[in-house]
Motif scaffolding. Structure first.
Motif, PDB file in Angstrom:
ATOM      1  N   THR A 177       0.853  -1.236  -0.026  1.00 45.26           N
ATOM      2  CA  THR A 177      -0.043  -0.072  -0.043  1.00 45.26           C
ATOM      3  C   THR A 177       0.877   1.240   0.135  1.00 45.26           C
ATOM      4  O   THR A 177       2.072   1.151   0.372  1.00 45.26           O
ATOM      5  N   THR A 188      -6.693  -3.536   1.375  1.00 41.25           N
ATOM      6  CA  THR A 188      -6.209  -4.012  -0.027  1.00 41.25           C
ATOM      7  C   THR A 188      -7.560  -4.475  -0.944  1.00 41.25           C
ATOM      8  O   THR A 188      -7.277  -4.687  -2.214  1.00 41.25           O
ATOM      9  N   VAL A 233      -3.611   0.941  -3.337  1.00 37.14           N
ATOM     10  CA  VAL A 233      -3.446  -0.334  -3.391  1.00 37.14           C
ATOM     11  C   VAL A 233      -2.337  -0.637  -4.568  1.00 37.14           C
ATOM     12  O   VAL A 233      -2.460  -0.128  -5.578  1.00 37.14           O
TER      13      VAL A 233
END
Length: 202
Positions: free
Chosen positions: A71, A113, A165
């Motif tokens: 991330t 995510t 993400v």
């Protein structure tokens, strides 16, 4: 491993004399006055300790594609310490709150995510900054595939999270440690664990 015939410093008989709350605005900052015995001598010391609770982190990896999921998000403390953008590339992570580590990391993985992972493996625990922060971080790894993607991820709006993400080739992620593009300790530890244990079968 420390051998039996090696000399070790022995510390014992810790006695807390006083605990002062310096701040509880976000998490808890304490000033602790204590006595500790070292080699037969008792020392009086003061230390500050920041208690933000314990946490969990995870590396998602895809053996078939050779990718990992990381991330990118803004981290204010890094910005005021020279990180000019303030953004860090990191493994997914979160505080335990009232959950156990496994439930926590499953929740955080889906929130951040968008992947709903099935099997996760705990690999170790580590104090991340033991000189000043009480936190123990629980480290996990898990395989993922595209079928596990259930949402876009990105974090929770009501927690003011704005998380990008990233799906990155594993070898590129390792190289980002060398270039300084990845400077987050937990992420470096997870990537190096994956390399040392040949998780990607590369």
């Amino acid at each position: 491993m420390i051998k039996n015939n090696q000399k070790r410093s022995k510390m014992s008989n810790v006695k807390i004399l006083d605990t002062e709350i310096l701040s509880d605005n976000w998490y808890i900052l304490k000033k602790v006055t204590f006595e500790i015995e070292h080699k037969g001598i008792t020392h009086k010391q003061n230390r500050e300790a920041y208690d933000r609770g314990n946490g969990a982190t995870i590396l998602l990896y895809n053996k078939h594609a050779g990718n990992v999921v990381l991330t990118r998000q803004f981290r204010m403390p890094t910005y005021i310490n020279g990180n000019t953008s303030g953004y860090l590339v990191e493994a997914c992570a979160g505080l335990l709150d009232a959950d156990n580590p496994e439930d926590c990391i499953r929740r955080e993985t889906e929130e951040e995510t968008g992947f709903k992972v099935t099997h996760i493996e705990k690999i170790f625990e580590a104090y991340m900054s033991p000189g000043s922060v009480t936190e123990i971080l629980h480290f996990f790894v898990a395989e993922y595939n595209n079928e596990m993607k259930v949402t876009d991820g990105g974090g929770l709006i009501d927690e003011q999270e704005n998380i990008e993400v990233l799906e990155i080739p594993f070898n590129s992620a390792l190289a980002m440690i060398q270039t300084g593009e990845i400077k987050d300790a937990k992420t470096i530890m997870l990537l190096q664990y994956a390399a040392l244990n040949n998780l990607m079968n590369l």
